[in-house]
Design an enzyme around this catalytic site. Structure first.
Site, PDB file in Angstrom:
ATOM      1  N   ASP A  42       0.912  -1.124   0.041  1.00 40.89           N
ATOM      2  CA  ASP A  42      -0.019  -0.095  -0.025  1.00 40.89           C
ATOM      3  C   ASP A  42       0.925   1.395   0.019  1.00 40.89           C
ATOM      4  O   ASP A  42       0.597   2.408  -0.679  1.00 40.89           O
ATOM      5  CB  ASP A  42      -1.003   0.099   1.081  1.00 40.89           C
ATOM      6  N   GLU A  85      -2.147  -2.199  -9.216  1.00 38.62           N
ATOM      7  CA  GLU A  85      -1.005  -1.609  -9.413  1.00 38.62           C
ATOM      8  C   GLU A  85      -0.985  -0.707 -10.951  1.00 38.62           C
ATOM      9  O   GLU A  85       0.047  -0.457 -11.207  1.00 38.62           O
ATOM     10  CB  GLU A  85       0.272  -2.376  -9.047  1.00 38.62           C
TER      11      GLU A  85
END
Length: 204
Positions: free
Chosen positions: A101, A127
């Site tokens: 994260d 991502e």
């Protein structure tokens, strides 16, 4: 005298009703203000990715469609950058999802700082990132990609320093394009960057 008192009584009733109406109007204005604040916050939540602060998938795709149908026909170059973080699964597996994260947050912050103010950056999910660059050609987009790359060198993750790299696909909006055609084209270019060594961009 009788009529005077009656008039005063009626005036008092009217005055009281006016005060009550004024209070109701003030309460209504306050409720409308609060409702507008809630609606604005709700809209921001829908349009913003909760983790990174970038635009959400829906918002960035809607914005891309707007550029295709409205802006692109009047501007010669409007470029799209489709990016994917390299080795992201390895980061999660090695350092944990909290570090993953943090990588997403760091990359997003770097992207926001690197792009012009009239550009839009969104997280498509996982991502993957999409950037819309208004009135910039592909070579200028490549300069921005290089700026992002340099800013992501030697980043601290979980007490370790390493480079965060992305593979990019860069294209410009072309006549007859749709959201799907642009995403497919830039996604394929991004995978070409992956296959040819990562940490680079491919223009198509």
């Amino acid at each position: 005298m009788h009529y005077s008192k009656k008039a005063e009584h009626i005036y008092a009733i009217i005055s009281k009703l006016n005060n009550e109406l004024a209070n109701c109007n003030r309460e209504l204005e306050q409720k409308n203000y609060e409702l507008n604040c809630v609606n604005k916050k709700f809209s921001q939540m829908l349009n913003t990715d909760y983790l990174t602060g970038l635009f959400s998938r829906k918002f960035i795709q809607d914005k891309l469609n707007y550029f295709i149908t409205t802006i692109a026909p009047t501007i010669y170059d409007t470029c799209i950058m489709f990016g994917d973080i390299d080795y992201f699964k390895k980061v999660n597996d090695t350092y944990g999802h909290t570090s993953g994260d943090q990588v997403l947050i760091t990359v997003s912050k770097t992207i926001k700082e690197a792009i012009p103010k009239n550009s839009f950056a969104g997280r498509l999910g996982g991502e993957e990132f999409l950037i819309i660059l208004e009135d910039l050609n592909t070579e200028q987009a490549k300069i921005i990609e290089n700026k992002i790359r340099l800013s992501l060198t030697n980043i601290q993750i979980n007490n370790h320093f390493q480079d965060i790299t992305l593979s990019w696909g860069i294209t410009k909006i072309k006549k007859g394009d749709t959201v799907d055609s642009i995403l497919t084209r830039s996604d394929n270019a991004m995978y070409n960057s992956k296959k040819s060594g990562k940490n680079k961009s491919t223009i198509c």
